[in-house]
Design a protein around this motif. Structure first.
Motif, PDB file in Angstrom:
ATOM      1  N   LEU A 114       0.834  -1.206   0.000  1.00 37.13           N
ATOM      2  CA  LEU A 114       0.000   0.000   0.000  1.00 37.13           C
ATOM      3  C   LEU A 114       0.865   1.252   0.000  1.00 37.13           C
ATOM      4  O   LEU A 114       0.575   2.222  -0.711  1.00 37.13           O
ATOM      5  CB  LEU A 114      -0.928  -0.001   1.219  1.00 37.13           C
ATOM      6  CG  LEU A 114      -2.140  -0.927   1.160  1.00 37.13           C
ATOM      7  CD1 LEU A 114      -2.805  -0.999   2.532  1.00 37.13           C
ATOM      8  CD2 LEU A 114      -3.143  -0.435   0.111  1.00 37.13           C
ATOM      9  N   SER A 115       1.915   1.223   0.785  1.00 35.71           N
ATOM     10  CA  SER A 115       2.833   2.364   0.845  1.00 35.71           C
ATOM     11  C   SER A 115       3.508   2.588  -0.505  1.00 35.71           C
ATOM     12  O   SER A 115       3.639   3.730  -0.967  1.00 35.71           O
ATOM     13  CB  SER A 115       3.876   2.133   1.940  1.00 35.71           C
ATOM     14  OG  SER A 115       4.800   3.196   1.993  1.00 35.71           O
TER      15      SER A 115
ATOM     16  N   TYR B 193       0.590   4.047  -2.960  1.00 30.68           N
ATOM     17  CA  TYR B 193       0.059   5.391  -2.717  1.00 30.68           C
ATOM     18  C   TYR B 193       1.159   6.426  -2.485  1.00 30.68           C
ATOM     19  O   TYR B 193       1.112   7.531  -3.046  1.00 30.68           O
ATOM     20  CB  TYR B 193      -0.889   5.375  -1.517  1.00 30.68           C
ATOM     21  CG  TYR B 193      -2.216   4.728  -1.825  1.00 30.68           C
ATOM     22  CD1 TYR B 193      -3.153   5.372  -2.618  1.00 30.68           C
ATOM     23  CD2 TYR B 193      -2.529   3.471  -1.326  1.00 30.68           C
ATOM     24  CE1 TYR B 193      -4.372   4.778  -2.907  1.00 30.68           C
ATOM     25  CE2 TYR B 193      -3.743   2.865  -1.613  1.00 30.68           C
ATOM     26  CZ  TYR B 193      -4.672   3.527  -2.405  1.00 30.68           C
ATOM     27  OH  TYR B 193      -5.871   2.927  -2.691  1.00 30.68           O
ATOM     28  N   GLU B 194       2.127   6.082  -1.669  1.00 25.28           N
ATOM     29  CA  GLU B 194       3.170   7.054  -1.344  1.00 25.28           C
ATOM     30  C   GLU B 194       4.290   7.061  -2.381  1.00 25.28           C
ATOM     31  O   GLU B 194       4.844   8.118  -2.693  1.00 25.28           O
ATOM     32  CB  GLU B 194       3.736   6.764   0.047  1.00 25.28           C
ATOM     33  CG  GLU B 194       2.700   6.876   1.158  1.00 25.28           C
ATOM     34  CD  GLU B 194       3.250   6.447   2.512  1.00 25.28           C
ATOM     35  OE1 GLU B 194       4.498   6.354   2.649  1.00 25.28           O
ATOM     36  OE2 GLU B 194       2.446   6.184   3.424  1.00 25.28           O
TER      37      GLU B 194
ATOM     38  N   SER C 120       3.912   5.839  -5.511  1.00 35.69           N
ATOM     39  CA  SER C 120       3.354   5.841  -6.876  1.00 35.69           C
ATOM     40  C   SER C 120       4.051   4.794  -7.746  1.00 35.69           C
ATOM     41  O   SER C 120       4.427   5.053  -8.891  1.00 35.69           O
ATOM     42  CB  SER C 120       3.489   7.239  -7.509  1.00 35.69           C
ATOM     43  OG  SER C 120       2.795   8.202  -6.748  1.00 35.69           O
TER      44      SER C 120
ATOM     45  N   ASN D  24      -6.605  -6.274  -3.148  1.00 35.74           N
ATOM     46  CA  ASN D  24      -5.538  -5.306  -3.448  1.00 35.74           C
ATOM     47  C   ASN D  24      -4.613  -5.825  -4.545  1.00 35.74           C
ATOM     48  O   ASN D  24      -4.132  -5.060  -5.380  1.00 35.74           O
ATOM     49  CB  ASN D  24      -4.738  -4.995  -2.190  1.00 35.74           C
ATOM     50  CG  ASN D  24      -5.513  -4.130  -1.214  1.00 35.74           C
ATOM     51  OD1 ASN D  24      -6.545  -3.554  -1.561  1.00 35.74           O
ATOM     52  ND2 ASN D  24      -5.042  -4.044   0.021  1.00 35.74           N
TER      53      ASN D  24
ATOM     54  N   TYR E  84      -3.475  -3.910  -8.090  1.00 33.08           N
ATOM     55  CA  TYR E  84      -2.098  -3.713  -8.556  1.00 33.08           C
ATOM     56  C   TYR E  84      -1.876  -4.416  -9.898  1.00 33.08           C
ATOM     57  O   TYR E  84      -1.137  -3.912 -10.754  1.00 33.08           O
ATOM     58  CB  TYR E  84      -1.105  -4.226  -7.517  1.00 33.08           C
ATOM     59  CG  TYR E  84      -1.283  -3.622  -6.147  1.00 33.08           C
ATOM     60  CD1 TYR E  84      -1.758  -2.324  -5.981  1.00 33.08           C
ATOM     61  CD2 TYR E  84      -0.984  -4.354  -4.995  1.00 33.08           C
ATOM     62  CE1 TYR E  84      -1.926  -1.769  -4.717  1.00 33.08           C
ATOM     63  CE2 TYR E  84      -1.140  -3.811  -3.729  1.00 33.08           C
ATOM     64  CZ  TYR E  84      -1.621  -2.529  -3.601  1.00 33.08           C
ATOM     65  OH  TYR E  84      -1.785  -1.974  -2.350  1.00 33.08           O
TER      66      TYR E  84
ATOM     67  N   ASP F 215     -12.875   9.457  -5.531  1.00 34.65           N
ATOM     68  CA  ASP F 215     -11.487   9.223  -5.108  1.00 34.65           C
ATOM     69  C   ASP F 215     -10.879   8.042  -5.858  1.00 34.65           C
ATOM     70  O   ASP F 215      -9.681   8.057  -6.199  1.00 34.65           O
ATOM     71  CB  ASP F 215     -11.430   8.961  -3.604  1.00 34.65           C
ATOM     72  CG  ASP F 215     -11.717  10.207  -2.782  1.00 34.65           C
ATOM     73  OD1 ASP F 215     -11.655  11.321  -3.345  1.00 34.65           O
ATOM     74  OD2 ASP F 215     -12.007  10.060  -1.575  1.00 34.65           O
ATOM     75  N   SER F 216     -11.683   7.005  -6.110  1.00 34.83           N
ATOM     76  CA  SER F 216     -11.179   5.822  -6.806  1.00 34.83           C
ATOM     77  C   SER F 216     -10.740   6.157  -8.227  1.00 34.83           C
ATOM     78  O   SER F 216      -9.715   5.660  -8.707  1.00 34.83           O
ATOM     79  CB  SER F 216     -12.258   4.734  -6.845  1.00 34.83           C
ATOM     80  OG  SER F 216     -12.550   4.263  -5.542  1.00 34.83           O
TER      81      SER F 216
ATOM     82  N   ASN G  52      -7.478   8.454  -7.841  1.00 37.01           N
ATOM     83  CA  ASN G  52      -6.280   7.941  -7.165  1.00 37.01           C
ATOM     84  C   ASN G  52      -5.960   6.469  -7.416  1.00 37.01           C
ATOM     85  O   ASN G  52      -4.855   6.016  -7.081  1.00 37.01           O
ATOM     86  CB  ASN G  52      -6.415   8.149  -5.653  1.00 37.01           C
ATOM     87  CG  ASN G  52      -6.600   9.609  -5.285  1.00 37.01           C
ATOM     88  OD1 ASN G  52      -5.905  10.479  -5.808  1.00 37.01           O
ATOM     89  ND2 ASN G  52      -7.550   9.881  -4.390  1.00 37.01           N
ATOM     90  N   ILE G  53      -6.907   5.720  -7.976  1.00 34.56           N
ATOM     91  CA  ILE G  53      -6.675   4.276  -8.116  1.00 34.56           C
ATOM     92  C   ILE G  53      -6.798   3.812  -9.568  1.00 34.56           C
ATOM     93  O   ILE G  53      -5.825   3.346 -10.161  1.00 34.56           O
ATOM     94  CB  ILE G  53      -7.639   3.473  -7.216  1.00 34.56           C
ATOM     95  CG1 ILE G  53      -7.459   3.859  -5.752  1.00 34.56           C
ATOM     96  CG2 ILE G  53      -7.409   1.976  -7.397  1.00 34.56           C
ATOM     97  CD1 ILE G  53      -8.425   3.181  -4.804  1.00 34.56           C
TER      98      ILE G  53
END
Length: 300
Positions: A154-155, A158-159, A161, A186, A190, A262-263, A266-267
């Motif tokens: 996750l890091s 999101y963090e 990229s 998840n 990915y 948001d999805s 950001n996703i």
């Protein structure tokens, strides 16, 4: 008057002889009793030995008479049959096998979602993906390691990229715990973000099939991932339907509106915009929410 010793000696001798005779009789009686007790004890031992042998013989007969084949399930072809022993069943199910099993029921939910009301969609979503039997499988779970890797992925996503790194890490998390719905879901995200669309579909259908309580549907996030996958494949109708499912199973429409925007941002990216706008139009047409989060047109 004086006692004549000649009279006493015969009497004493007679008494001594009598006492000796009594002592001998007592000893003989004791020996006889001991002999009888020993004989009785030997008899008890023999009887117990016979009972034990009969009991053991019964156990052996029962063991030899036990059924040697199992009855296959009428509903689940995935269970081991008489020609497939438990040792032949792999420790974990194949994600592809699970996905194929779920495909039909997921398609039925999407068909209902196109025109059905929220209660019909919710009921169908609760039943979806329950066709695969996980009971024969007993993977060795390393859930602490899996959660640690999931957090790391996750890091990275999101963090950092870095969906490619996130995908690689999440594969290890999935290997550590293939029965965690969030980890499988998840991994589907990915895989989608790294261009592995077919693989992403497999993992999201797998996530929607994992065991869950009877009144629970699959996760909103997994239906959203399915919507993105269908949109990327050019199936706009199924993409919209999948987001209609998220609307039906979400406990709060306002929160669903915010999460949907948001999805996209950001996703999943712009590929999911059209389906998201269609979902917002359904909210407006069915007066499901007047909150500004659900206002149309969407301010991207």
């Amino acid at each position: 008057m004086a006692i004549d010793p000649r009279i006493i000696r015969p009497v004493v001798k007679a008494d001594v002889a009598a006492q000796a005779a009594r002592s001998s009789a007592v000893r003989d009686s004791s020996r006889n009793a001991a002999s009888m007790f020993a004989t009785a004890l030997r008899g008890i031992k023999v009887t117990l030995a016979v009972v034990a042998l009969v009991f053991i013989a019964g156990l052996i007969l029962a063991y030899k008479s036990r059924p040697t084949t199992s009855v296959p399930s009428a509903d689940h072809s995935d269970k081991p049959t008489s020609t497939q022993s438990a040792s032949d069943v792999p420790a974990r199910p194949s994600p592809d096998q699970v996905a194929q099993s779920a495909n039909e029921s997921i398609s039925q939910v999407l068909a209902i979602a196109r025109n059905g009301d929220s209660s019909e969609i919710l009921q169908a979503a609760r039943q979806a993906g329950r066709t695969f039997d996980f009971s024969p499988y007993h993977p060795q779970l390393k859930w602490k390691l899996a959660r640690k890797l999931d957090k790391k992925a996750l890091s990275a996503f999101y963090e950092g990229s870095d969906p490619k790194s996130a995908y690689g890490i999440q594969l290890k998390a999935f290997d550590a715990d293939p029965l965690d719905t969030e980890i499988a879901g998840n991994l589907a995200i990915y895989a989608f973000r790294t261009g592995r669309t077919a693989e992403a579909r497999m993992y999201v259908l797998y996530a929607l099939s994992l065991p869950r309580p009877l009144r629970r549907s699959g996760r909103t996030a997994d239906w959203a991932t399915l919507a993105a996958i269908d949109a990327a494949a050019g199936d706009a109708a199924d993409a919209r339907a999948a987001l209609y499912v998220t609307l039906a199973i979400a406990p709060d429409v306002k929160v669903r509106c915010k999460s949907a925007k948001d999805s996209v941002n950001n996703i999943y990216g712009p590929v999911l915009r059209d389906a998201t706008e269609a979902m917002f139009e359904r909210i407006r047409d069915q007066s499901l929410s007047e909150d500004e989060e659900c206002a149309t047109p969407i301010q991207w």
